[in-house]
Design an enzyme around this catalytic site. Sequence first.
Site, short mmCIF file in Angstrom:
data_model
loop_
_atom_site.label_atom_id
_atom_site.label_comp_id
_atom_site.label_asym_id
_atom_site.label_seq_id
_atom_site.Cartn_x
_atom_site.Cartn_y
_atom_site.Cartn_z
N TYR A 49 -1.36 7.39 1.11
CA TYR A 49 -1.12 6.34 0.13
C TYR A 49 -1.67 5.03 0.66
CZ TYR A 49 1.40 3.23 -3.10
OH TYR A 49 1.73 2.28 -4.04
N ASP A 73 -5.44 2.49 7.80
CA ASP A 73 -4.39 1.86 7.02
C ASP A 73 -3.12 1.92 7.87
OD1 ASP A 73 -2.30 1.16 5.41
OD2 ASP A 73 -2.89 2.42 3.72
N LYS A 89 4.28 -4.35 5.39
CA LYS A 89 5.59 -3.98 5.91
C LYS A 89 6.01 -4.81 7.14
CE LYS A 89 5.49 0.16 3.27
NZ LYS A 89 4.48 1.13 2.95
C1 LIG Z 1 3.47 0.94 1.71
C2 LIG Z 1 2.07 1.31 1.96
C3 LIG Z 1 1.00 0.69 1.27
C4 LIG Z 1 1.21 -0.24 0.14
O1 LIG Z 1 1.83 -1.42 0.51
P1 LIG Z 1 2.56 -2.32 -0.62
O2 LIG Z 1 3.03 -3.50 0.14
O3 LIG Z 1 3.66 -1.46 -1.19
O4 LIG Z 1 1.54 -2.65 -1.63
C5 LIG Z 1 -0.28 1.00 1.67
N1 LIG Z 1 -0.52 1.87 2.67
C6 LIG Z 1 0.46 2.48 3.34
C7 LIG Z 1 0.15 3.42 4.45
C8 LIG Z 1 1.79 2.25 2.99
O5 LIG Z 1 2.76 2.90 3.64
#
Ligand SMILES: *Cc1c(COP(=O)(O)O)cnc(C)c1O
Length: 428
Positions: free
Chosen positions: A144, A239, A267
């Site tokens: 994601y 990511d 995060k």
């Molecule tokens: C949570 C998450 C996102 C998206 O971040 P948001 O602040 O919710 O837009 C992207 N990549 C990873 C790996 C994530 O865990």
Amino acid sequence: MIYKRSSALFAAAQKVIPGGVNSPVRAFKAVGGDPIFVTEAKGAYLYDEDGNRLIDYINSWGPMILGHAYPPVVNAVIDKAKKGTSFGMPTEIETQIAELAVSMVPNVDKIRFVNSGTEACMSAVRLARGYTGKDKIIKFSGCYHGHSDSFLIQAGSGAVTFGSPNSPGVTKGTAQDTLLARYNDLDHVERIIMSNKEEVSCIIIEPIAGNMGCIPPVKGFLEGLRSLCDSHDILLIFDEVMTGFRLAKGGAQELTGVNADIVTFGKVIGGGLPVGAFAARSEIMDHLAPLGPVYQAGTLSGNPLAMAAGLTMLVELNNTPEVFKSLADKTEYLHHGIANALDEHNITYTINRIGSMISVHFAENAVVDFDTAAKGNNDTFKKFFHGMLNNGVYIAPSAFETWFITEALTYEDLDETIAAVQKVAKTL
Ligand SMILES: *Cc1c(COP(=O)(O)O)cnc(C)c1O
């Protein structure tokens, strides 16, 4: 436990907010029942509208790595707020957090702050396309990267290598530029690159996957991606929205020893305020406006409250690096406790764990990619989720999520959690 007031608040919310929530996974659709409305949180605990205390294993999906309402972060935000909450002009604190982040993360010289992980990943891909002059991207099924169009893509059918939209509103044109690969399958990535020669700008990956449960890369996988990228003039984007400042000071790059070309954050980097960021070598970052032609902007980017929270969080982690080991120890303790409890009752399960990320899959097989994660028994997971909740433990309301361990958890909390698993295992 009683959730009367939460259910009433959920009913009211549904009248004015689609599905009653501002982000879908909060709605309990995967596990059934009504979501819980929180009034406050402190340390390792959530307190809800019905007066229940829950041990929290989501921690706002990762940011509260040192616990909720962590006093230094709260105080930093209060102090900043008194001086004005947004200016749309540069402030010194943006340079301070940038200097610290760049010093903690390997292989990056410059960083730009945005407001979410989604924005960070979306901007990183645009930068990779602008830098390489190529359009296509490779992403992995089950990873994601936020909700921007290029990432809401599922595997295409039959002989086609490109993906198809997995949400209405994403165009076929966009989907054609996203190529879907299997996590932990290097040969698959290589085949995709070969059939799209000179067209792939970047590979974006969760270097340790956390959005299909926790799935570590198999030996050689990330190293293999690195060398494929080097051979084919492709940028490797890690990511690290989930793993950054969680698995180590330098995130998954430090832990695995594999260097990325662009790294994205979210995060933890915001300490619980809306922050994302992306970072790379100067040579790449200098393609961004206003220096270069790749456009990227934000009215509230680098917001002083968000920067104050983020900077305080990074300072704490930088000054107490032993916290990463302590988190990993707690996670290991939890792992063994859960495993023993499930073994006692002959439950079939697989537990994946790395550092302070852990996931429990009710699956017989090893969970190494999206397909094997999807083989888990969702009915068992639902019973497990609600059983834990009734025993005062809040885990993510979906089988495809990592549990996030916070330093605020004590070994007594972990024992209480394991005792809850022992009770719930009898009912599975
Ligand atoms: C949570 C998450 C996102 C998206 O971040 P948001 O602040 O919710 O837009 C992207 N990549 C990873 C790996 C994530 O865990």
